[in-house]
Design a protein around this motif. Sequence first.
Motif, short mmCIF file in Angstrom:
data_model
loop_
_atom_site.label_atom_id
_atom_site.label_comp_id
_atom_site.label_asym_id
_atom_site.label_seq_id
_atom_site.Cartn_x
_atom_site.Cartn_y
_atom_site.Cartn_z
N GLU A 1 -23.65 -12.33 -46.58
CA GLU A 1 -23.61 -13.71 -46.10
C GLU A 1 -22.93 -14.63 -47.10
OE1 GLU A 1 -27.84 -13.15 -47.82
OE2 GLU A 1 -26.40 -12.00 -46.63
N SER A 2 -23.01 -14.26 -48.39
CA SER A 2 -22.34 -15.06 -49.42
C SER A 2 -20.83 -14.85 -49.37
CB SER A 2 -22.88 -14.68 -50.80
OG SER A 2 -24.27 -14.95 -50.90
N ARG B 1 -19.17 -14.25 -46.62
CA ARG B 1 -18.73 -15.03 -45.45
C ARG B 1 -18.70 -16.53 -45.78
NH1 ARG B 1 -21.86 -10.95 -42.84
NH2 ARG B 1 -23.74 -12.25 -42.90
N TRP B 2 -19.67 -16.99 -46.59
CA TRP B 2 -19.67 -18.39 -47.01
C TRP B 2 -18.42 -18.73 -47.81
CZ3 TRP B 2 -19.99 -20.70 -51.91
CH2 TRP B 2 -20.26 -22.08 -51.91
N HIS C 1 -15.11 -19.34 -45.88
CA HIS C 1 -14.96 -20.57 -45.12
C HIS C 1 -14.81 -21.81 -46.00
CE1 HIS C 1 -16.61 -17.88 -41.97
NE2 HIS C 1 -15.87 -18.63 -41.16
#
Length: 219
Positions: free
Chosen positions: A199-200, A202-203, A206
């Motif tokens: 998830e990091s 993906r962060w 963006h």
Amino acid sequence: MNLFDILGPVMVGPSSSHTAGAVRIGYISGKLLQEKPANAEILLHGSFATTGMGHGTDRALIAGLLGMQPDDIRIPQSFEIAEKEGLHFSFSNVNLKDVHPNTAVLKLTGENGRKIEVEAASIGGGRIMIQKLDGIQVNFSAEKPTLIIHNLDQPGHVAEVTSMLSHKSVNVATLQLYRDKRGGYAVMVLELDQPVPQESIRWLEHLEGIIKVTYINVD
């Protein structure tokens, strides 16, 4: 010095530099592509070019791209396996300046069209060094979890990345920064002591000014 340094890697021979190291170059390059390789244009420099074929360097590189490790007994059959799996490849020689004699350049295209160019060297004992990514100078071994971030050369990106890693309790072992010119294209390479949560990743992808994020953790 550990036992690995004395005995070398567990491998299908004959050479730790020309065979085991070449397998690892192919393997890590495939991981950096982040999708199944469909086409590989491979350029061999120095000793790889002159004596590599006799040591199975060509088959070792393809074996690595197919996901094999240096001790895989299928390495001598990698060309035939690549044909069955739809991996097209070609080899040629190249003369590079100021690089290790066991160097290969892999120009890869994935099954979904993703492209990457990797310049890497086999530095002995089955170990490798990634020297360039897409023409940008880098130096990392991929032995630790490694985060490669391509971004615009703007203030704040290093702080954003390191703050996120600190928040996730990920320690930075090494941090390298490269850019083609002031305000141009930049790359940061972080070798880490712990893995980075997906998830990091993906962060990071963006964030404004981030062009591409590549994460590799061979473990």
